[in-house]
Design a protein around this motif. Structure first.
Motif, short mmCIF file in Angstrom:
data_model
loop_
_atom_site.label_atom_id
_atom_site.label_comp_id
_atom_site.label_asym_id
_atom_site.label_seq_id
_atom_site.Cartn_x
_atom_site.Cartn_y
_atom_site.Cartn_z
N LEU A 83 -4.27 -13.88 13.81
CA LEU A 83 -3.48 -13.10 12.84
C LEU A 83 -4.20 -11.80 12.49
CD1 LEU A 83 -2.21 -15.89 10.40
CD2 LEU A 83 -0.85 -14.58 12.06
N THR A 84 -5.51 -11.86 12.36
CA THR A 84 -6.28 -10.66 12.07
C THR A 84 -6.15 -9.65 13.21
OG1 THR A 84 -7.87 -11.90 10.73
CG2 THR A 84 -8.58 -9.76 11.57
N LYS A 85 -6.21 -10.13 14.46
CA LYS A 85 -6.05 -9.24 15.61
C LYS A 85 -4.66 -8.62 15.65
CE LYS A 85 -9.40 -11.49 18.72
NZ LYS A 85 -9.57 -12.23 20.00
N LEU A 86 -3.64 -9.43 15.39
CA LEU A 86 -2.27 -8.91 15.40
C LEU A 86 -2.06 -7.87 14.31
CD1 LEU A 86 -0.24 -12.21 16.03
CD2 LEU A 86 -0.82 -10.43 17.69
N GLU A 87 -2.71 -8.10 13.17
CA GLU A 87 -2.58 -7.14 12.07
C GLU A 87 -3.27 -5.82 12.43
OE1 GLU A 87 -2.76 -7.24 7.20
OE2 GLU A 87 -4.06 -8.59 8.34
N LYS A 88 -4.44 -5.88 13.05
CA LYS A 88 -5.16 -4.67 13.44
C LYS A 88 -4.37 -3.88 14.48
CE LYS A 88 -9.88 -6.24 12.48
NZ LYS A 88 -11.20 -6.60 13.06
N LYS A 89 -3.61 -4.57 15.32
CA LYS A 89 -2.79 -3.89 16.32
C LYS A 89 -1.48 -3.36 15.75
CE LYS A 89 -4.53 -6.59 20.25
NZ LYS A 89 -4.20 -7.58 21.32
N GLY A 90 -1.22 -3.61 14.48
CA GLY A 90 0.00 -3.14 13.85
C GLY A 90 1.23 -3.96 14.19
N LEU A 91 1.03 -5.14 14.77
CA LEU A 91 2.17 -5.98 15.15
C LEU A 91 2.69 -6.80 13.98
CD1 LEU A 91 0.80 -7.13 18.60
CD2 LEU A 91 2.69 -5.55 18.18
N ILE A 92 1.87 -6.97 12.96
CA ILE A 92 2.30 -7.62 11.72
C ILE A 92 1.62 -6.91 10.55
CG2 ILE A 92 2.65 -9.89 12.78
CD1 ILE A 92 0.01 -10.78 11.45
N GLN B 231 14.05 -18.28 9.91
CA GLN B 231 14.00 -17.99 8.49
C GLN B 231 13.73 -16.52 8.17
OE1 GLN B 231 14.93 -20.40 6.67
NE2 GLN B 231 14.85 -21.90 8.30
N GLY B 232 13.74 -15.66 9.16
CA GLY B 232 13.44 -14.26 8.90
C GLY B 232 14.54 -13.55 8.13
N THR B 233 14.14 -12.62 7.28
CA THR B 233 15.07 -11.77 6.55
C THR B 233 14.70 -10.32 6.79
OG1 THR B 233 13.71 -11.90 4.54
CG2 THR B 233 15.50 -13.50 4.77
N GLN B 234 15.70 -9.46 6.78
CA GLN B 234 15.45 -8.04 7.02
C GLN B 234 14.85 -7.39 5.79
OE1 GLN B 234 15.99 -6.22 10.03
NE2 GLN B 234 14.69 -4.83 8.86
N GLY B 235 13.63 -6.85 5.94
CA GLY B 235 13.00 -6.10 4.87
C GLY B 235 13.06 -4.62 5.15
N GLN B 236 12.38 -3.84 4.32
CA GLN B 236 12.41 -2.39 4.48
C GLN B 236 11.72 -1.92 5.75
OE1 GLN B 236 10.84 -0.70 0.86
NE2 GLN B 236 12.77 -0.94 -0.23
N THR B 237 10.69 -2.65 6.17
CA THR B 237 9.91 -2.19 7.33
C THR B 237 9.95 -3.16 8.51
OG1 THR B 237 7.89 -3.16 6.40
CG2 THR B 237 8.36 -0.85 5.87
N GLY B 238 10.79 -4.19 8.44
CA GLY B 238 10.87 -5.14 9.54
C GLY B 238 11.36 -6.49 9.08
N PRO C 250 0.50 -11.22 -0.08
CA PRO C 250 0.32 -12.62 -0.46
C PRO C 250 1.52 -13.52 -0.20
CG PRO C 250 -0.63 -11.19 -2.13
CD PRO C 250 0.10 -10.29 -1.17
N ASP C 251 2.74 -12.95 -0.18
CA ASP C 251 3.93 -13.79 -0.06
C ASP C 251 4.60 -13.74 1.30
OD1 ASP C 251 3.79 -14.65 -2.78
OD2 ASP C 251 4.65 -12.73 -3.40
N THR C 252 4.46 -12.65 2.02
CA THR C 252 5.23 -12.49 3.25
C THR C 252 4.37 -11.93 4.39
OG1 THR C 252 5.93 -10.25 2.67
CG2 THR C 252 7.39 -12.05 2.00
N ILE C 253 4.82 -12.23 5.59
CA ILE C 253 4.35 -11.56 6.80
C ILE C 253 5.52 -10.75 7.33
CG2 ILE C 253 3.60 -11.87 9.20
CD1 ILE C 253 2.16 -14.40 8.35
N CYS C 254 5.29 -9.48 7.58
CA CYS C 254 6.35 -8.61 8.09
C CYS C 254 6.08 -8.30 9.56
CB CYS C 254 6.42 -7.32 7.29
SG CYS C 254 7.71 -6.19 7.85
#
Length: 232
Positions: A203-212, A170-177, A216-220
């Motif tokens: 999820l918090t760890k992945l976000e801190k590592k810059g992997l996501i 279900q992924g869509t191409q956004g501006q940054t990923g 409120p609506d999307t995860i990139c």
């Protein structure tokens, strides 16, 4: 809310986004869609129930639904989450048996229902439609097999794989990923087979590592390959 749409009214938003119909002759598609009925549903509404008998195949015109069953202990298990352009209910149409799963909306969703007879006739008359369906089933089986192989992996691997699973489907191409819906953590928990608290922590760890990144609506996912390297 229910409406009957002509082919012209739905061609642009639907046919372009639904891989199943791409490349099929327009006249064959028009016949298949003759009795199409669309309905809009609020979030958290049951569309299908396991063991129900049904005579329709369903196409998602907008929104998200989850495919759900229960294990032997009665715990809910999310098998898949699908969105715009996808179809469900095809198995019952093909073998004329009761539904094998529940389908519930996750967001406000518009769904088109096609009589099973129209769907089966299309498969009989257009070989490409049969190929499209085979490709869809093969992809879903491959995704399930991959997730089963990771059931014994660590929590980080399982959450990363769940995000990649959603990105593939279900992924869509956004501006940054690649962007996927920012689902409630309880849904990611059921999909990954982990506790909700564990999913939140990873999820918090992945976000801190810059992997996501999240809103409120999307995860990139900026870099799919980098996230895939987290799976061990």
């Amino acid at each position: 809310m229910e409406d009957r749409y002509s082919l012209q009214a739905i061609r642009n938003p639907w046919i372009i986004s639904a891989p199943f119909f791409q490349g099929l002759p327009e006249d064959a598609v028009e016949v298949a869609l003759t009795n199409l009925v669309t309905r809009t549903h609020p979030a958290n509404q049951v569309i299908l129930l396991e063991n129900d008998w049904g005579g329709s195949v369903y196409f998602i015109l907008d929104g998200w639904v989850k495919i759900r069953t229960y294990n032997l202990e009665g715990k809910e298990v999310t098998l898949n989450i699908i969105g715009k352009g996808e179809l469900f209910g095809e198995m019952a149409a093909l073998d004329e048996v009761p539904r094998s799963t529940d389908v519930i909306t996750l967001t406000p969703t518009m769904i088109g229902s096609m009589p099973s007879q129209n769907f089966v006739t299309l498969l009989h008359t257009e070989p490409l439609a049969g190929l499209r369906l085979s490709q869809l089933m093969a992809r879903r089986l491959r995704q399930v097999n991959r997730r089963l192989r990771l059931r014994e992996s660590d929590s980080q691997s399982r959450v990363a794989d769940t995000l990649l699973f959603l990105a593939e489907g279900q992924g869509t191409q956004g501006q940054t990923g690649i962007e996927i819906p920012n689902l409630p953590h309880r849904e990611l928990s059921s999909l990954s087979g982990l506790a909700r608290e564990t999913v939140t922590r990873v999820l918090t760890k992945l976000e801190k590592k810059g992997l996501i990144t999240k809103d409120p609506d999307t995860i990139c996912i900026p870099n799919l390959l980098a996230l895939e390297k987290m799976i061990v």
